[in-house]
Design a protein around this motif. Structure first.
Motif, PDB file in Angstrom:
ATOM      1  N   GLN A 216     149.600 120.597  40.459  1.00  0.00           N
ATOM      2  CA  GLN A 216     149.203 119.429  39.699  1.00  0.00           C
ATOM      3  C   GLN A 216     147.745 119.091  40.014  1.00  0.00           C
ATOM      4  N   PHE A 217     147.102 118.363  39.121  1.00  0.00           N
ATOM      5  CA  PHE A 217     145.706 117.967  39.308  1.00  0.00           C
ATOM      6  C   PHE A 217     145.601 116.454  39.168  1.00  0.00           C
ATOM      7  N   THR A 218     144.905 115.830  40.080  1.00  0.00           N
ATOM      8  CA  THR A 218     144.699 114.390  40.000  1.00  0.00           C
ATOM      9  C   THR A 218     143.535 114.070  39.058  1.00  0.00           C
ATOM     10  N   GLU A 220     140.993 112.319  39.824  1.00  0.00           N
ATOM     11  CA  GLU A 220     139.751 112.505  40.571  1.00  0.00           C
ATOM     12  C   GLU A 220     139.339 113.981  40.604  1.00  0.00           C
ATOM     13  N   ALA A 221     140.311 114.864  40.629  1.00  0.00           N
ATOM     14  CA  ALA A 221     139.992 116.299  40.623  1.00  0.00           C
ATOM     15  C   ALA A 221     139.271 116.674  39.328  1.00  0.00           C
ATOM     16  N   THR A 224     135.744 115.269  39.426  1.00  0.00           N
ATOM     17  CA  THR A 224     134.869 116.040  40.323  1.00  0.00           C
ATOM     18  C   THR A 224     134.497 117.382  39.693  1.00  0.00           C
ATOM     19  N   THR A 254     149.273 119.923  45.022  1.00  0.00           N
ATOM     20  CA  THR A 254     148.444 119.043  44.197  1.00  0.00           C
ATOM     21  C   THR A 254     146.972 119.264  44.545  1.00  0.00           C
ATOM     22  N   ASP A 256     143.467 117.696  44.482  1.00  0.00           N
ATOM     23  CA  ASP A 256     142.813 116.398  44.321  1.00  0.00           C
ATOM     24  C   ASP A 256     141.292 116.556  44.419  1.00  0.00           C
ATOM     25  N   GLY A 257     140.616 115.411  44.383  1.00  0.00           N
ATOM     26  CA  GLY A 257     139.155 115.444  44.410  1.00  0.00           C
ATOM     27  C   GLY A 257     138.608 116.038  45.691  1.00  0.00           C
ATOM     28  N   ASP A 258     139.264 115.763  46.824  1.00  0.00           N
ATOM     29  CA  ASP A 258     138.781 116.292  48.099  1.00  0.00           C
ATOM     30  C   ASP A 258     138.857 117.824  48.127  1.00  0.00           C
TER      31      ASP A 258
END
Length: 400
Positions: A216-218, A220-221, A224, A254, A256-258
């Motif tokens: 999955q992708f947030t 924020e991802a 970014t 998942t 995420d942006g980080d």
């Protein structure tokens, strides 16, 4: 590796353009509209430009995959760093015409007869030239000449030109391309995708590769990813491939942006490791020459000796006059030690001394002039009064 980890059937972000992954962003939708308009017109040139990685080749692949080959014969040329004659041969070869050892006039005739044959079969011919920014003027002129072939008032050949942004400017402004410019019926520039197109672009490509929602992708991802790539498709593909590899190595469910930022930092580090070649080292002689201080001139040696006021006054005045050729010399570089801080007082003192000496010279000149006037006066009196000898005592005394 990541394809197996996430259960994908293929590589959705490969660099090689694949028309299966065609995504109709806003700008690509407009480009296809212009191409469709051009095909409907059946004549002239259509120019599509875009930055590197903007999706021009994918656009061509999508067009070639969707055309009706029973009504349209489409051929494509990519190698464009050629002159006019070679361009003509490339076109003939792509159309299936034997161009080996054939003179240009004969080759043009064969191309025209081929186009007429296509028209008699009810088919039109489309020539797509990619990397058009590399085309020479002679090659462009050859293409323009080919576009002049007609039958029953309709053009036999239509040409699409795709290139980088500089080609658009060249077509607009080059004075020697006026005839080509008048045959361009539509132009479009492929812009990068917008921020709100990143998520549907990624989901679209993943879905074609059998994505089932893992990973999955947030939000924020996606944000970014857009900031890191500016929405340029090829940059986004490159980054997404590395992000999925990172996720597979870290066993992430998942993204995420980080995670995206970590990959961006890794890529930045790889770029920084590519140290450009340093400037070639200077030879020993060059180093010596570079280290030597600039040549200076000791003003104390070049200044003329000051006139001796005790010597003959006229000789001193002549000595201070420099010949013209000596006064017109190349300017010399001042020795900075002479102009060092604190030298201003010395300069003022020297100037005062010079003023005093000039004043003394002027006083002596006035005395000499007065003595001469008196001598002349006595001589005149002696002549007029027929005196035996004039008295010069007063003159010698004043002038001594």
């Amino acid at each position: 590796m990541y394809s197996e980890h996430y259960g994908l059937t293929g590589n959705p972000f490969q660099l090689t353009p694949d028309p299966r992954f065609w995504f109709e962003s806003e700008t690509h939708k407009k480009a296809m509209a212009y191409l469709g308009y051009g095909l409907a017109q059946g004549e002239g040139f259509i120019v599509i430009t875009g930055d590197i990685g903007a999706g021009k080749t994918t656009l061509v692949g999508h067009l070639m995959a969707t055309i009706d080959t029973s009504r349209l014969t489409a051929v494509q040329i990519v190698s464009t760093q050629v002159e006019g004659d070679d361009m003509l041969r490339l076109v003939a070869q792509q159309l299936g015409i034997d161009a080996h050892g054939v003179e240009k006039a004969e080759l043009i005739d064969r191309v025209e007869r081929f186009l007429h044959g296509q028209a008699r079969e009810g088919k039109r011919t489309l020539l797509i030239v990619d990397e058009a920014q590399n085309l020479s003027v002679s090659a462009l002129e050859e293409l323009r000449m080919l576009s002049n072939f007609q039958s029953a008032g309709r053009a036999l050949l239509q040409i699409f030109l795709l290139g980088q942004p500089e080609f658009r400017d060249r077509v607009r402004k080059a004075p020697n391309l006026e005839q080509l410019r008048q045959r361009v019926i539509a132009t479009h520039h492929l812009d990068p995708m917008q921020a709100n197109e990143i998520e549907p672009y990624i989901v679209h490509r993943l879905s074609i590769a059998g994505w089932t929602g893992k990973p999955q992708f947030t939000v924020e991802a996606y944000a970014t990813l857009y900031r890191a790539t500016d929405g340029v498709p090829r940059r986004l593909n490159t980054l997404m491939a590395r992000v999925l590899l990172f996720g597979a190595v870290e066993d992430l469910e998942t993204i995420d942006g980080d995670a995206v930022k970590a990959v961006v930092a890794d890529l930045a580090g790889e770029d920084a490791d590519v140290v450009p070649e340093s400037e070639p080292a200077l030879s020993a002689s060059e180093n010596v020459e570079a280290d030597e201080p600039p040549e200076t001139v000791d003003l104390s040696k070049t200044d003329p000796e000051p006139a001796d006021l005790d010597s003959d006054i006229y000789a001193s005045l002549v000595a201070t006059e420099q010949p013209e050729e000596e006064r017109v010399k190349e300017p010399v570089q001042l020795d900075r030690s002479v102009a060092a801080p604190g030298s201003a007082n010395n300069d003022a003192g020297e100037e005062a001394d010079a003023d005093a000496r000039i004043a003394a010279l002027e006083a002596r000149l006035e005395e000499q002039e007065a003595a001469l006037r008196r001598v002349l006066t006595l001589l005149v009196q002696w002549v007029e009064e027929e005196d035996t000898q004039p008295s010069f005592g007063v003159v010698r005394g004043d002038a001594a």
